[in-house]
Design a protein around this motif. Structure first.
Motif, PDB file in Angstrom:
ATOM      1  N   HIS A   1      41.277  -0.517  27.858  1.00 39.05           N
ATOM      2  CA  HIS A   1      40.979  -0.435  29.293  1.00 39.05           C
ATOM      3  C   HIS A   1      40.822  -1.817  29.920  1.00 39.05           C
ATOM      4  CE1 HIS A   1      39.487   4.018  29.273  1.00 39.05           C
ATOM      5  NE2 HIS A   1      40.650   3.867  28.682  1.00 39.05           N
ATOM      6  N   CYS A   2      40.104  -2.711  29.269  1.00 35.80           N
ATOM      7  CA  CYS A   2      39.908  -4.047  29.841  1.00 35.80           C
ATOM      8  C   CYS A   2      41.235  -4.793  29.959  1.00 35.80           C
ATOM      9  CB  CYS A   2      38.913  -4.857  29.008  1.00 35.80           C
ATOM     10  SG  CYS A   2      38.601  -6.512  29.694  1.00 35.80           S
ATOM     11  N   THR A   3      42.007  -4.801  28.898  1.00 32.87           N
ATOM     12  CA  THR A   3      43.277  -5.531  28.937  1.00 32.87           C
ATOM     13  C   THR A   3      44.264  -4.897  29.919  1.00 32.87           C
ATOM     14  OG1 THR A   3      44.070  -4.330  26.995  1.00 32.87           O
ATOM     15  CG2 THR A   3      43.066  -6.493  26.614  1.00 32.87           C
TER      16      THR A   3
ATOM     17  N   SER B   1      41.794   6.249  42.483  1.00 36.88           N
ATOM     18  CA  SER B   1      42.858   5.375  41.998  1.00 36.88           C
ATOM     19  C   SER B   1      43.168   5.851  40.581  1.00 36.88           C
ATOM     20  CB  SER B   1      42.398   3.911  42.026  1.00 36.88           C
ATOM     21  OG  SER B   1      41.202   3.757  41.312  1.00 36.88           O
ATOM     22  N   ALA B   2      43.654   4.993  39.750  1.00 34.43           N
ATOM     23  CA  ALA B   2      43.916   5.382  38.366  1.00 34.43           C
ATOM     24  C   ALA B   2      42.599   5.651  37.656  1.00 34.43           C
ATOM     25  CB  ALA B   2      44.677   4.271  37.651  1.00 34.43           C
ATOM     26  N   ASP B   3      42.663   6.294  36.508  1.00 32.34           N
ATOM     27  CA  ASP B   3      41.421   6.616  35.803  1.00 32.34           C
ATOM     28  C   ASP B   3      40.920   5.458  34.951  1.00 32.34           C
ATOM     29  OD1 ASP B   3      43.412   6.827  33.891  1.00 32.34           O
ATOM     30  OD2 ASP B   3      42.516   8.563  32.908  1.00 32.34           O
TER      31      ASP B   3
ATOM     32  N   TRP C   1      30.164 -10.506  35.949  1.00 31.32           N
ATOM     33  CA  TRP C   1      31.475  -9.972  35.585  1.00 31.32           C
ATOM     34  C   TRP C   1      31.279  -8.826  34.603  1.00 31.32           C
ATOM     35  CZ3 TRP C   1      35.075 -11.996  38.608  1.00 31.32           C
ATOM     36  CH2 TRP C   1      34.806 -13.244  39.193  1.00 31.32           C
ATOM     37  N   PHE C   2      32.092  -7.767  34.732  1.00 33.35           N
ATOM     38  CA  PHE C   2      31.958  -6.628  33.825  1.00 33.35           C
ATOM     39  C   PHE C   2      33.315  -5.994  33.539  1.00 33.35           C
ATOM     40  CE2 PHE C   2      30.982  -5.124  38.145  1.00 33.35           C
ATOM     41  CZ  PHE C   2      31.813  -4.021  38.279  1.00 33.35           C
ATOM     42  N   TYR C   3      33.341  -5.168  32.479  1.00 39.49           N
ATOM     43  CA  TYR C   3      34.586  -4.521  32.052  1.00 39.49           C
ATOM     44  C   TYR C   3      34.260  -3.252  31.271  1.00 39.49           C
ATOM     45  CZ  TYR C   3      33.712  -6.303  27.320  1.00 39.49           C
ATOM     46  OH  TYR C   3      33.159  -6.558  26.097  1.00 39.49           O
ATOM     47  N   CYS C   4      35.287  -2.436  31.035  1.00 36.66           N
ATOM     48  CA  CYS C   4      35.152  -1.239  30.205  1.00 36.66           C
ATOM     49  C   CYS C   4      35.583  -1.600  28.787  1.00 36.66           C
ATOM     50  CB  CYS C   4      36.011  -0.099  30.744  1.00 36.66           C
ATOM     51  SG  CYS C   4      35.899   1.423  29.755  1.00 36.66           S
TER      52      CYS C   4
END
Length: 139
Positions: free
Chosen positions: A114-116, A31-33, A106-109
């Motif tokens: 990147h998160c937003t 998918s997208a990077d 829950w997790f994010y970069c």
């Protein structure tokens, strides 16, 4: 002494039955990077979620559902894992062992925006609670 032998045997069986679930972090082509692939995984207690990092520079950090792009106090953070080889993941991985299969993680970069821009994910999403990955990403 018998209890400790039984306990040790149980621990070995649990370890033998655990699975490793791979999540690609920023892999182009899937998918997208700026995505986690898959972004939602189901895991049992003892399972290991292994994050494999792709170019250029990503991370994975734990967040609370109510604060998607903020690090959770006492949560996990991989640190930034830079890599440039488009053909293979970085040699550095980050692993999270599931200790409670009924509690979503829950997790994010944390890299840049990147998160937003939607680079978020969840382990053991509980859609019955109304707290969905879609709502987490939108927030």
């Amino acid at each position: 002494m018998r209890f400790s032998t039984v306990f040790a045997s149980s621990a070995l069986v649990a370890t033998a039955l655990s699975a490793t679930i791979t999540v690609s972090v920023g892999k182009k082509g899937e998918s997208a990077d700026i995505t986690f692939t898959p972004s939602s995984v189901k895991a049992a207690v003892g399972d290991i979620v292994q994050f494999k990092f792709w170019p250029k520079n990503h991370s994975v950090a734990q967040a609370a559902f109510a604060k998607p792009c903020e690090p959770l106090a006492n949560g996990f953070w991989s640190g930034y894992v830079p890599t440039t080889d488009l053909a293979t993941a970085a040699s550095t991985t980050f692993e999270y062992t599931v200790t409670n299969a009924s509690a979503p993680v829950w997790f994010y970069c944390t890299q840049g925006q990147h998160c937003t821009n939607g680079m978020v994910g969840v382990i053991n999403e509980n859609t019955a609670s109304g707290n969905t990955l879609e709502k987490f990403a939108a927030a």
